[in-house]
Design a protein around this motif. Structure first.
Motif, PDB file in Angstrom:
ATOM      1  N   UNK A  48       7.291  -9.079  15.737  1.00  0.00           N
ATOM      2  CA  UNK A  48       6.746  -8.767  14.415  1.00  0.00           C
ATOM      3  C   UNK A  48       5.671  -9.773  14.076  1.00  0.00           C
ATOM      4  N   UNK A  49       4.497  -9.262  13.776  1.00  0.00           N
ATOM      5  CA  UNK A  49       3.388 -10.155  13.476  1.00  0.00           C
ATOM      6  C   UNK A  49       3.476 -10.601  12.040  1.00  0.00           C
ATOM      7  N   UNK A  50       3.445 -11.913  11.835  1.00  0.00           N
ATOM      8  CA  UNK A  50       3.457 -12.440  10.478  1.00  0.00           C
ATOM      9  C   UNK A  50       2.082 -12.309   9.869  1.00  0.00           C
ATOM     10  N   UNK A  51       2.009 -12.067   8.568  1.00  0.00           N
ATOM     11  CA  UNK A  51       0.719 -11.966   7.909  1.00  0.00           C
ATOM     12  C   UNK A  51      -0.018 -13.277   7.981  1.00  0.00           C
ATOM     13  N   UNK A  52      -1.299 -13.234   7.721  1.00  0.00           N
ATOM     14  CA  UNK A  52      -2.076 -14.454   7.712  1.00  0.00           C
ATOM     15  C   UNK A  52      -1.423 -15.446   6.775  1.00  0.00           C
ATOM     16  N   UNK A  53      -1.327 -16.670   7.216  1.00  0.00           N
ATOM     17  CA  UNK A  53      -0.591 -17.686   6.475  1.00  0.00           C
ATOM     18  C   UNK A  53      -1.292 -18.138   5.225  1.00  0.00           C
ATOM     19  N   UNK A  54      -1.530 -17.244   4.310  1.00  0.00           N
ATOM     20  CA  UNK A  54      -2.148 -17.630   3.057  1.00  0.00           C
ATOM     21  C   UNK A  54      -1.078 -18.165   2.123  1.00  0.00           C
ATOM     22  N   UNK A  55      -1.377 -19.166   1.338  1.00  0.00           N
ATOM     23  CA  UNK A  55      -0.386 -19.739   0.468  1.00  0.00           C
ATOM     24  C   UNK A  55       0.024 -18.772  -0.629  1.00  0.00           C
ATOM     25  N   UNK A 110      -0.825  -6.246  -8.076  1.00  0.00           N
ATOM     26  CA  UNK A 110      -1.624  -6.474  -6.876  1.00  0.00           C
ATOM     27  C   UNK A 110      -0.749  -6.774  -5.661  1.00  0.00           C
ATOM     28  N   UNK A 111       0.533  -7.115  -5.900  1.00  0.00           N
ATOM     29  CA  UNK A 111       1.452  -7.314  -4.775  1.00  0.00           C
ATOM     30  C   UNK A 111       1.638  -6.022  -3.988  1.00  0.00           C
ATOM     31  N   UNK A 112       1.413  -4.862  -4.639  1.00  0.00           N
ATOM     32  CA  UNK A 112       1.546  -3.596  -3.933  1.00  0.00           C
ATOM     33  C   UNK A 112       0.497  -3.460  -2.839  1.00  0.00           C
ATOM     34  N   UNK A 113      -0.664  -4.073  -3.062  1.00  0.00           N
ATOM     35  CA  UNK A 113      -1.744  -4.010  -2.079  1.00  0.00           C
ATOM     36  C   UNK A 113      -1.569  -5.093  -1.015  1.00  0.00           C
ATOM     37  N   UNK A 114      -1.299  -6.310  -1.469  1.00  0.00           N
ATOM     38  CA  UNK A 114      -1.149  -7.425  -0.529  1.00  0.00           C
ATOM     39  C   UNK A 114      -0.033  -8.329  -1.018  1.00  0.00           C
ATOM     40  N   UNK A 115       1.198  -8.072  -0.573  1.00  0.00           N
ATOM     41  CA  UNK A 115       2.316  -8.910  -1.016  1.00  0.00           C
ATOM     42  C   UNK A 115       2.150 -10.350  -0.525  1.00  0.00           C
ATOM     43  N   UNK A 116       2.498 -11.328  -1.346  1.00  0.00           N
ATOM     44  CA  UNK A 116       2.421 -12.721  -0.899  1.00  0.00           C
ATOM     45  C   UNK A 116       3.479 -12.992   0.155  1.00  0.00           C
ATOM     46  N   UNK A 135      10.565  -8.093  -3.567  1.00  0.00           N
ATOM     47  CA  UNK A 135       9.611  -9.042  -3.009  1.00  0.00           C
ATOM     48  C   UNK A 135       9.938 -10.469  -3.445  1.00  0.00           C
ATOM     49  N   UNK A 136      10.337 -10.640  -4.702  1.00  0.00           N
ATOM     50  CA  UNK A 136      10.680 -11.975  -5.195  1.00  0.00           C
ATOM     51  C   UNK A 136      11.879 -12.537  -4.442  1.00  0.00           C
ATOM     52  N   UNK A 137      12.834 -11.684  -4.103  1.00  0.00           N
ATOM     53  CA  UNK A 137      13.999 -12.154  -3.347  1.00  0.00           C
ATOM     54  C   UNK A 137      13.624 -12.527  -1.916  1.00  0.00           C
ATOM     55  N   UNK A 138      12.698 -11.784  -1.327  1.00  0.00           N
ATOM     56  CA  UNK A 138      12.234 -12.139   0.012  1.00  0.00           C
ATOM     57  C   UNK A 138      11.494 -13.475  -0.002  1.00  0.00           C
ATOM     58  N   UNK A 139      10.705 -13.701  -1.049  1.00  0.00           N
ATOM     59  CA  UNK A 139      10.008 -14.978  -1.175  1.00  0.00           C
ATOM     60  C   UNK A 139      10.998 -16.123  -1.374  1.00  0.00           C
ATOM     61  N   UNK A 150       0.830  -1.203   0.000  1.00  0.00           N
ATOM     62  CA  UNK A 150       0.000   0.000   0.000  1.00  0.00           C
ATOM     63  C   UNK A 150       0.870   1.260   0.000  1.00  0.00           C
ATOM     64  N   UNK A 151       1.979   1.214   0.725  1.00  0.00           N
ATOM     65  CA  UNK A 151       2.889   2.356   0.750  1.00  0.00           C
ATOM     66  C   UNK A 151       3.424   2.670  -0.645  1.00  0.00           C
ATOM     67  N   UNK A 152       3.685   1.625  -1.420  1.00  0.00           N
ATOM     68  CA  UNK A 152       4.185   1.828  -2.780  1.00  0.00           C
ATOM     69  C   UNK A 152       3.155   2.539  -3.647  1.00  0.00           C
ATOM     70  N   UNK A 153       1.886   2.164  -3.502  1.00  0.00           N
ATOM     71  CA  UNK A 153       0.829   2.831  -4.255  1.00  0.00           C
ATOM     72  C   UNK A 153       0.749   4.313  -3.897  1.00  0.00           C
ATOM     73  N   UNK A 154       0.858   4.598  -2.609  1.00  0.00           N
ATOM     74  CA  UNK A 154       0.834   5.996  -2.172  1.00  0.00           C
ATOM     75  C   UNK A 154       2.034   6.762  -2.722  1.00  0.00           C
TER      76      UNK A 154
END
Length: 265
Positions: free
Chosen positions: A250-257, A62-68, A208-212, A1-5
């Motif tokens: 640090x809270x991890x995001x919901x564990x969505x695949x 869409x990764x800008x809104x919700x990164x995997x 983001x791809x490197x973090x994944x 979201x910060x990137x979109x802003x």
């Protein structure tokens, strides 16, 4: 979201700068310039990457809104439980777990453990899957970076076309100033699109791809230890060592695949 802003703020800065000089807002808009710069740049990257990769690149926005993300802490707890089940009842018990696992990468790892895949083959298959996923996840970044490379040049082309049109109407001297100003709008579009949208977006998607990829490395280590029959506590301690550099609490995001579209064959 910060990137979109950030992207939105970039456009607002350009518009605000024009308004501060008392230029009419309409001076920044040209349908012809949009057609030349955006459509021309898309044509160039389509030739380079193909239509399927272009569609994947736009899905990557869409990764800008919700990164995997992979919830690594939840995964560590889960793989520890799987280890306890396998040590108590044998690896075949994990077959009942497979249908409940949403992530295809995790399902494949469990299936190979149930099938008693040889250790060397197990590691090789996981490495191939990880490499394929990495290429798929970096593809959108490459497309956006290519767009950022083409658009400034095509913007200059649009400006030259505009100047040619102006030069053909030298007999209308009262239109020269407005015509030249309109011609250079294409340059603004090309340079602005490249530096405010395409290049920053490409760099962000690559990060983001490197973090994944890093998260995937932790997952692979977990499955290798599970395949070796290590106790759950040993697996947990080993994998948690990869998380030591993360801020505590640090809270991890919901564990969505992480589900990415498949790359073109």
């Amino acid at each position: 979201m910060t990137s979109l802003l950030g992207i939105l703020a970039g456009f607002l800065v350009i518009i605000g700068g024009a308004l501060s000089d008392n230029d009419p807002l309409s001076s920044l808009f040209s349908v012809t310039a949009v057609i030349i710069v955006i459509c021309g740049s898309l044509t160039a990257v389509t030739v380079q990457f193909g239509l399927r990769q272009i569609l994947l690149a736009f899905e990557g926005v869409f990764w800008l809104v919700k990164p995997p993300r992979t919830d690594l802490r939840a995964f560590i707890e889960q793989v520890s439980e799987w280890s306890a089940m396998a040590r108590s009842h044998g690896t075949l018990v994990l077959e009942s777990v497979i249908p409940t696992v949403a992530d295809p990468f995790h399902r494949q790892g469990l299936q190979m453990i149930v099938d008693n895949t040889a250790p060397q083959d197990f590691a090789a298959i996981l490495a191939i899957m990880a490499e394929k996923a990495g290429r798929t996840q970096e593809a959108p970044a490459e497309v956006w970076e290519a767009l950022g490379g083409y658009s400034p040049t095509i913007g200059v082309m649009g400006a030259v076309l505009g100047l040619i049109h102006v030069m053909m109407r030298l007999d209308h001297s009262e239109e020269l100033g407005e015509g030249i100003a309109t011609a250079f709008v294409a340059t603004i579009y090309g340079v602005g699109f490249a530096n405010l949208v395409a290049l920053p977006l490409g760099a962000h998607l690559k990060q983001l791809a490197r973090e994944l990829e890093r998260e995937r490395h932790v997952v692979i280590q977990g499955f290798l230890l599970l395949a070796e029959g290590k106790p759950g506590m040993v697996i947990k301690q080993h994998l948690q060592s990869f998380l030591e550099d993360e801020p505590k609490g640090k809270a991890a995001p919901d564990g969505e695949p992480v589900v990415m579209p498949q790359a073109a064959e």
